[in-house]
Design a protein around this motif. Structure first.
Motif, PDB file in Angstrom:
ATOM      1  N   LEU A   1      40.427  44.589  37.068  1.00 59.93           N
ATOM      2  CA  LEU A   1      40.914  43.401  37.769  1.00 59.93           C
ATOM      3  C   LEU A   1      42.048  43.767  38.728  1.00 59.93           C
ATOM      4  CD1 LEU A   1      40.949  40.861  34.791  1.00 59.93           C
ATOM      5  CD2 LEU A   1      39.040  41.589  36.262  1.00 59.93           C
ATOM      6  N   GLU A   2      42.905  44.703  38.310  1.00 62.03           N
ATOM      7  CA  GLU A   2      43.991  45.154  39.185  1.00 62.03           C
ATOM      8  C   GLU A   2      43.430  45.858  40.423  1.00 62.03           C
ATOM      9  OE1 GLU A   2      47.380  45.840  35.708  1.00 62.03           O
ATOM     10  OE2 GLU A   2      46.105  47.502  36.367  1.00 62.03           O
ATOM     11  N   ALA A   3      42.351  46.610  40.248  1.00 59.56           N
ATOM     12  CA  ALA A   3      41.715  47.275  41.385  1.00 59.56           C
ATOM     13  C   ALA A   3      41.091  46.255  42.334  1.00 59.56           C
ATOM     14  CB  ALA A   3      40.655  48.257  40.883  1.00 59.56           C
ATOM     15  N   MET A   4      40.424  45.242  41.783  1.00 57.56           N
ATOM     16  CA  MET A   4      39.851  44.186  42.615  1.00 57.56           C
ATOM     17  C   MET A   4      40.952  43.427  43.349  1.00 57.56           C
ATOM     18  SD  MET A   4      36.992  42.931  39.842  1.00 57.56           S
ATOM     19  CE  MET A   4      36.657  41.370  40.642  1.00 57.56           C
ATOM     20  N   ARG A   5      42.061  43.189  42.660  1.00 56.87           N
ATOM     21  CA  ARG A   5      43.216  42.529  43.277  1.00 56.87           C
ATOM     22  C   ARG A   5      43.714  43.316  44.489  1.00 56.87           C
ATOM     23  NH1 ARG A   5      48.345  42.728  39.496  1.00 56.87           N
ATOM     24  NH2 ARG A   5      48.153  44.920  40.110  1.00 56.87           N
ATOM     25  N   ALA A   6      43.678  44.634  44.397  1.00 57.39           N
ATOM     26  CA  ALA A   6      44.122  45.494  45.493  1.00 57.39           C
ATOM     27  C   ALA A   6      43.104  45.576  46.626  1.00 57.39           C
ATOM     28  CB  ALA A   6      44.414  46.898  44.968  1.00 57.39           C
ATOM     29  N   GLY A   7      41.887  45.091  46.384  1.00 57.40           N
ATOM     30  CA  GLY A   7      40.845  45.170  47.400  1.00 57.40           C
ATOM     31  C   GLY A   7      40.097  46.480  47.393  1.00 57.40           C
ATOM     32  N   LEU A   8      39.924  47.069  46.193  1.00 55.82           N
ATOM     33  CA  LEU A   8      39.207  48.331  46.071  1.00 55.82           C
ATOM     34  C   LEU A   8      37.791  48.115  45.543  1.00 55.82           C
ATOM     35  CD1 LEU A   8      41.910  50.619  44.392  1.00 55.82           C
ATOM     36  CD2 LEU A   8      41.003  50.832  46.720  1.00 55.82           C
ATOM     37  N   PRO A   9      36.824  48.918  46.013  1.00 51.79           N
ATOM     38  CA  PRO A   9      35.513  48.934  45.364  1.00 51.79           C
ATOM     39  C   PRO A   9      35.656  49.589  43.996  1.00 51.79           C
ATOM     40  CG  PRO A   9      35.655  50.697  46.977  1.00 51.79           C
ATOM     41  CD  PRO A   9      36.920  49.896  47.120  1.00 51.79           C
ATOM     42  N   VAL A  10      34.842  49.158  43.047  1.00 50.02           N
ATOM     43  CA  VAL A  10      34.946  49.623  41.662  1.00 50.02           C
ATOM     44  C   VAL A  10      33.636  50.271  41.235  1.00 50.02           C
ATOM     45  CG1 VAL A  10      35.248  48.922  39.254  1.00 50.02           C
ATOM     46  CG2 VAL A  10      36.629  47.857  41.057  1.00 50.02           C
ATOM     47  N   VAL A  11      33.738  51.448  40.639  1.00 46.45           N
ATOM     48  CA  VAL A  11      32.607  52.096  39.983  1.00 46.45           C
ATOM     49  C   VAL A  11      32.957  52.154  38.505  1.00 46.45           C
ATOM     50  CG1 VAL A  11      31.140  54.134  39.797  1.00 46.45           C
ATOM     51  CG2 VAL A  11      32.099  53.474  42.021  1.00 46.45           C
ATOM     52  N   ALA A  12      32.141  51.519  37.652  1.00 43.41           N
ATOM     53  CA  ALA A  12      32.496  51.418  36.237  1.00 43.41           C
ATOM     54  C   ALA A  12      31.254  51.512  35.369  1.00 43.41           C
ATOM     55  CB  ALA A  12      33.223  50.104  35.956  1.00 43.41           C
ATOM     56  N   SER A  13      31.478  51.923  34.130  1.00 45.75           N
ATOM     57  CA  SER A  13      30.389  51.942  33.145  1.00 45.75           C
ATOM     58  C   SER A  13      29.983  50.518  32.806  1.00 45.75           C
ATOM     59  CB  SER A  13      30.848  52.666  31.877  1.00 45.75           C
ATOM     60  OG  SER A  13      31.203  53.999  32.157  1.00 45.75           O
ATOM     61  N   ASP A  14      28.698  50.304  32.687  1.00 43.01           N
ATOM     62  CA  ASP A  14      28.172  48.968  32.375  1.00 43.01           C
ATOM     63  C   ASP A  14      28.226  48.764  30.862  1.00 43.01           C
ATOM     64  OD1 ASP A  14      27.025  46.513  32.471  1.00 43.01           O
ATOM     65  OD2 ASP A  14      25.036  47.185  33.089  1.00 43.01           O
ATOM     66  N   VAL A  15      29.428  48.550  30.353  1.00 44.54           N
ATOM     67  CA  VAL A  15      29.641  48.367  28.925  1.00 44.54           C
ATOM     68  C   VAL A  15      30.480  47.110  28.709  1.00 44.54           C
ATOM     69  CG1 VAL A  15      29.457  50.818  28.348  1.00 44.54           C
ATOM     70  CG2 VAL A  15      31.683  49.864  28.967  1.00 44.54           C
ATOM     71  N   GLY A  16      30.342  46.498  27.522  1.00 43.05           N
ATOM     72  CA  GLY A  16      31.138  45.327  27.192  1.00 43.05           C
ATOM     73  C   GLY A  16      31.013  44.235  28.234  1.00 43.05           C
ATOM     74  N   GLY A  17      32.158  43.659  28.607  1.00 45.29           N
ATOM     75  CA  GLY A  17      32.166  42.566  29.574  1.00 45.29           C
ATOM     76  C   GLY A  17      32.421  43.006  30.993  1.00 45.29           C
ATOM     77  N   VAL A  18      32.282  44.312  31.288  1.00 48.56           N
ATOM     78  CA  VAL A  18      32.569  44.816  32.630  1.00 48.56           C
ATOM     79  C   VAL A  18      31.716  44.111  33.684  1.00 48.56           C
ATOM     80  CG1 VAL A  18      32.446  46.859  34.124  1.00 48.56           C
ATOM     81  CG2 VAL A  18      33.433  47.047  31.830  1.00 48.56           C
ATOM     82  N   HIS A  19      30.456  43.822  33.334  1.00 47.96           N
ATOM     83  CA  HIS A  19      29.567  43.182  34.314  1.00 47.96           C
ATOM     84  C   HIS A  19      29.978  41.750  34.640  1.00 47.96           C
ATOM     85  CE1 HIS A  19      27.907  41.788  30.453  1.00 47.96           C
ATOM     86  NE2 HIS A  19      27.510  40.737  31.127  1.00 47.96           N
ATOM     87  N   GLU A  20      30.895  41.173  33.863  1.00 46.74           N
ATOM     88  CA  GLU A  20      31.393  39.836  34.173  1.00 46.74           C
ATOM     89  C   GLU A  20      32.448  39.878  35.267  1.00 46.74           C
ATOM     90  OE1 GLU A  20      32.397  37.733  30.484  1.00 46.74           O
ATOM     91  OE2 GLU A  20      30.872  38.946  29.479  1.00 46.74           O
ATOM     92  N   ALA A  21      32.977  41.066  35.551  1.00 41.74           N
ATOM     93  CA  ALA A  21      33.951  41.241  36.633  1.00 41.74           C
ATOM     94  C   ALA A  21      33.316  41.919  37.837  1.00 41.74           C
ATOM     95  CB  ALA A  21      35.149  42.058  36.140  1.00 41.74           C
ATOM     96  N   VAL A  22      32.619  43.041  37.618  1.00 45.53           N
ATOM     97  CA  VAL A  22      32.039  43.826  38.711  1.00 45.53           C
ATOM     98  C   VAL A  22      30.629  43.334  39.003  1.00 45.53           C
ATOM     99  CG1 VAL A  22      31.407  46.138  39.499  1.00 45.53           C
ATOM    100  CG2 VAL A  22      33.399  45.831  38.011  1.00 45.53           C
TER     101      VAL A  22
END
Length: 378
Positions: free
Chosen positions: A285-306
């Motif tokens: 969320l802090e990265a999105m706040r900064a305006g950065l693209p995010v590459v993340a593992s599709d685990v837990g609730g990550v897909h609810e943000a990315v």
């Protein structure tokens, strides 16, 4: 809606590190105190977290027997210690965070007849955790579940997981997505800059997969990029050895635990979080706040943000080849970084502000207190 003043005791297990749950408690405490509520944080031991509480002027008490490891004799002392502290404070509501504090804090609060909540910042029985451990933690949470007036999960994925494992009935479990305070315009990132700097913020623990990220990006050594790791932890030296073994010591920097995370994100072009399991990571969320693209593992609730292909990329757990391909696209195409960064910032503004999380959390507090008042009427 007028909100009555509330006296809140937060309970969290350890003070020797500052993770997402600690920042969550700290930020809520600061905001609540600013609104005229009473707050006391009860934390196990002393360390960087209690120092932050002192720096922010947040009332707190260090607990001797509240520790992460399981030790029956120590844990009994921990319950008694918590009970003494809560008895002295007599808060309107007790809010517990992290597994051990959740178990002991709920028992201590209920023994005093105090309303108590548990916030799960990612379940210890989630996918990616060893099967034997998952069975144990699920059993422990089912035992502790009835002691909470409400259980807050930071993602809908975790709420559904709690229901699937019968931790508590549906009406008792509520999702409140994490939220983070905004930053000034000067701390927005410039994703188009070259060469791109990638940053991963995470403790060096089994939950995180720094090794997978290094294996992926080692295959892109012919491209121009830099990588920063922010955090500390028991696996730090092993990851440093891997960097040296791959010949990446001139491309990868280890910055340790930092207090200038917003500034480091502002200087980055891509945020990466590769994990074995998660709840809903605040760093994303802090990265999105900064305006950065995010590459993340599709685990837990990550897909609810990315949002896949919109604000970044989601990579299946353990798939190094897929991770390398996503990193390649972002390293090569600055316009894609800009587009995804803008979309991520817009999504943050709509769904993941601190104000939204605060108001939803206060609504749960007031709901629990209103139910208590109703039950106490003759």
């Amino acid at each position: 809606m007028k909100v009555s003043r509330v006296n809140i005791a937060y309970v969290i297990t350890r003070s020797d590190s500052v993770g997402g749950a600690h920042v969550h408690v700290r930020d809520l405490s600061i905001h609540l105190l600013g609104k005229g509520h009473q707050v006391t944080v009860l934390a196990g031991g002393q360390g960087p977290f209690t120092q932050e509480l002192r720096d922010q002027g947040i009332p707190h008490r260090s607990l001797r027997y509240l520790a992460r490891s399981i030790c029956p004799s120590r844990d009994v002392r921990g319950i008694l210690e918590l009970r003494r502290e809560l008895s002295a404070l007599m808060p309107d509501i007790v809010s517990t965070h992290s597994s051990k504090a959740g178990w002991l804090g709920r028992l201590a609060a209920k023994s005093l007849g105090l309303p108590v909540l548990f916030t799960a910042h990612g379940w210890a029985f989630t996918e990616g955790v060893a099967k034997r451990e998952r069975r144990f933690y699920a059993f422990a949470e089912r035992l502790a579940g009835p002691f909470a007036d409400r259980i807050i999960t930071v993602s809908e994925h975790d709420r559904q997981l709690a229901l699937a494992y019968r931790v508590a009935p549906p009406k008792q479990v509520v999702t409140i997505h994490n939220g983070v305070p905004d930053v000034p315009l000067a701390l927005r990132a410039r994703p188009e800059r070259q060469p791109p700097r990638l940053v991963m913020i995470a403790r060096f623990e089994p939950q995180k997969a720094h090794s997978a990220l290094l294996s992926a990006i080692a295959g892109l050594a012919d491209l121009s990029w830099e990588l920063e790791f922010i955090g500390d932890g028991p696996l730090l030296e092993a990851v440093k050895a891997q960097v040296n073994g791959l010949g990446l010591e001139q491309r990868v920097r280890f910055l340790g635990a930092r207090k200038d995370v917003a500034e480091r994100l502002a200087g980055a072009q891509v945020f990466v979080l590769i994990s074995n399991w998660e709840g809903l990571p605040r760093t994303i969320l802090e990265a999105m706040r900064a305006g950065l693209p995010v590459v993340a593992s599709d685990v837990g609730g990550v897909h609810e943000a990315v949002m896949e292909g919109e604000t970044g990329f989601l990579v299946p757990r353990g798939q190094v080849g897929a991770l390398r391909e996503r990193l390649l696209r972002l390293i090569r195409v600055p316009d894609l970084r800009i587009q995804m960064g803008r979309s991520g910032r817009a999504r943050y503004e709509h769904y993941f502000t601190f104000e939204r999380m605060y108001h939803e959390t206060m609504a749960v507090y007031q709901e629990v207190l209103a139910a208590r008042r109703q039950r106490s009427k003759p």
